[in-house]
Design an enzyme around this catalytic site. Structure first.
Site, short mmCIF file in Angstrom:
data_model
loop_
_atom_site.label_atom_id
_atom_site.label_comp_id
_atom_site.label_asym_id
_atom_site.label_seq_id
_atom_site.Cartn_x
_atom_site.Cartn_y
_atom_site.Cartn_z
N GLY A 83 0.79 -1.08 -0.32
CA GLY A 83 0.06 0.04 0.17
C GLY A 83 0.92 1.08 -0.01
O GLY A 83 2.07 1.19 -0.60
N GLU A 84 0.46 2.15 0.69
CA GLU A 84 1.41 3.53 0.80
C GLU A 84 1.85 3.57 2.26
O GLU A 84 1.17 3.75 3.36
CB GLU A 84 0.47 4.75 0.61
N SER A 85 3.22 3.49 2.43
CA SER A 85 3.76 2.98 3.73
C SER A 85 3.44 4.28 4.71
O SER A 85 3.31 4.21 5.84
CB SER A 85 5.39 2.92 3.63
N CYS A 130 6.01 -5.27 0.31
CA CYS A 130 6.11 -3.90 -0.19
C CYS A 130 6.11 -2.97 0.93
O CYS A 130 7.15 -2.88 1.58
CB CYS A 130 5.14 -4.01 -1.27
N ARG A 188 12.78 3.28 -0.25
CA ARG A 188 11.44 3.36 -1.29
C ARG A 188 11.69 3.56 -2.25
O ARG A 188 12.51 4.11 -2.97
CB ARG A 188 10.57 4.25 -0.38
N ILE A 193 5.69 -3.70 -7.83
CA ILE A 193 4.95 -2.57 -7.81
C ILE A 193 5.43 -1.50 -6.99
O ILE A 193 5.15 -1.50 -5.69
CB ILE A 193 3.29 -2.96 -7.71
N ARG A 194 5.75 -0.51 -7.69
CA ARG A 194 6.59 0.77 -6.73
C ARG A 194 7.31 0.19 -5.51
O ARG A 194 7.20 0.41 -4.38
CB ARG A 194 5.55 1.53 -6.29
N HIS A 219 5.20 -8.99 -4.45
CA HIS A 219 4.01 -9.25 -3.82
C HIS A 219 3.91 -10.81 -3.81
O HIS A 219 3.08 -11.22 -4.75
CB HIS A 219 2.77 -8.48 -4.43
N GLU A 223 1.70 -12.61 -2.56
CA GLU A 223 0.30 -13.13 -2.40
C GLU A 223 -0.35 -12.77 -3.82
O GLU A 223 -1.55 -13.50 -3.89
CB GLU A 223 -0.53 -12.06 -1.43
#
Length: 197
Positions: A57-59, A86, A114, A142-143, A178, A180
């Protein structure tokens, strides 16, 4: 490992932000009928679980929500295993490179950079060699962050030229990518094995 362990494994997925449902599905498939996967949003729930997952997500957003929910200290003191992907890797770190204002949990002694591969459009897939797996793992980045330094007792499971992308310490595992996503549950099963589930 905790002294009081359930016969059937219980995994909790932090449900504040990120790809929560994918983690639930992956762990439910890895556990099969012998375990239970639940969402949690409250500090009082943390110690009910043998292991917990911190999704991507967005840390910065996730950390702000962790602090608002009073979960910062309980997560630091949690005695089970943590499976972090991530943004979750950033949260577990002891230091975030080039960002002295971000206070991570410090659960794993490592420095994380990051967005090491660029922004969303630089997302990619790669088959990577991983310690403990007999064939390469098809990883989705992903990012993604990378780990640029690990401390004593921390095991590197996989790396790319930019840095380490899969890390294990004691019961904890952290990934740049990821696991998952994509249906390969080998890392989930390794995590559950370490928990004795």
């Amino acid at each position: 490992m905790r002294g009081c362990r359930h016969v059937a494994g219980k995994i909790g997925v932090l449900a504040l932000q990120g790809d929560v449902s994918e983690h639930v599905s992956a762990f439910q498939n890895a556990l099969g009928s012998s375990g239970e996967v639940s969402l949690f949003r409250d500090a009082s729930d943390i110690n009910r679980f043998d292991g917990i997952a911190l999704p991507g997500g967005e840390s910065t957003t996730i950390m702000r929500l962790i602090q608002k929910a009073g979960m910062f200290r309980p997560l630091q003191q949690y005695e089970g295993g943590i499976f972090a992907t991530c943004a979750g890797m950033v949260l577990l770190s002891s230091e975030v490179q080039d960002d002295s204002l971000f206070e991570p949990l410090g659960v794993m002694d490592m420095t994380v950079k990051r967005n090491a591969f660029g922004r969303q459009r630089e997302s990619f897939e790669a088959d990577i060699e991983c310690r403990g797996l007999d064939t390469p793992f098809h990883a989705l980045f992903i990012r993604a962050p990378v780990v640029t330094r690990v401390g004593y007792g921390t095991e590197v499971l996989a790396s790319l030229p930019q840095g380490y992308v899969a890390i294990r310490h004691d019961l904890h595992m952290a990934f740049s990518f990821h696991p998952e996503l994509g249906g390969d549950l080998r890392f989930h099963r390794l995590f559950l094995e370490r928990l004795g589930l």
